[in-house]
Design an enzyme around this catalytic site. Structure first.
Site: not given
Ligand SMILES: [Zn+2]
Length: 233
Positions: A37, A129, A173
């Site tokens: 991310d 995601k 994450c």
């Protein structure tokens, strides 16, 4: 006649060389890198809606430089990308664990702020995601409803057993991706100076949790590379 022989020889040489070149690209068999991310929505210098502290221009530059270096060293590079619909559950509902209250809208598919800041050409695959409006997905492997992304299948198909992981955010994450990776049987090295956390207390707790689960923390990518070399000797 001579021309024909030369031509046949060149073609056979080419047929022989092409697979050799293709295989040579990945010279760290069994190892892959997962960049979690590193996207505009999480980065301060991009005015990210959910900017994580310490994600300035030099951080993004360092992630790019180190990811490129690992790619040149022959690691398969994969990434994950938060990619939410406008009506995503995390914008309206408290997600456990998380800060008090819902997250501000971030990485919205229609807003263009979910773009990855690492050179996209480095990625073998960039897995999206959090696309289901009903479930959040801190982990790059699966969402809170249990729906899996394609990440595990890709890694298994490529014969990957060991992962080097870093990105944003350590306490969300990165943590859930690392814990799921260990559950799925991967050995995991986490690179500390390429991680950024939302909150110092939850970041410290997340590091302890990942280490207890079996993740190995190293200060820099070069330390991860050293472990790779030692384990292959
Ligand atoms: Zn999100």
């Amino acid at each position: 006649m001579v021309k024909l022989v030369v031509c046949i020889l060149s073609v056979s040489l080419l047929v022989f060389l092409v697979p050799v070149i293709a295989v040579a690209a990945q010279t760290q068999p069994g190892w892959a890198v997962l960049v979690v991310d590193v996207q505009a929505c999480f980065v301060e210098d991009e005015d990210g809606a959910l900017a994580v502290s310490g994600t300035d221009r030099s951080y993004v530059k360092k992630v790019n430089r180190d990811t490129k270096w690992l790619s040149k060293k022959g690691y398969l590079i994969l990434g994950s990308r938060d990619y939410h619909p406008e009506n995503h559950v995390s914008f309206t509902t408290y997600i456990d664990p998380g800060p008090p209250g819902p997250w501000p809208p971030h990485c919205v598919q229609t807003a263009g702020d979910s773009r990855a800041l690492v050179d996209n050409n480095l990625f073998f695959e960039l897995v999206k995601k959090g696309q289901d409006p009903l479930y959040d997905s801190y982990s790059a492997f699966k969402d809170d409803g249990g729906a899996v992304t394609e990440l595990d299948a890709i890694l298994k198909a490529q014969g990957i057993t060991h992962l080097i992981v870093y990105g944003i955010a350590t306490d969300y994450c990165v943590k859930f991706s690392v814990l799921d990776a260990i559950d799925l049987g991967y050995s995991v090295i986490v690179v500390e100076d390429l991680n950024r956390g939302v909150d110092p207390a939850t970041t410290a707790a997340a590091i302890t949790e990942m280490e207890t689960a079996g993740a190995v923390f190293v200060p820099r990518v070069k330390d991860a590379y050293k472990i790779t070399k030692e384990s292959s000797e």
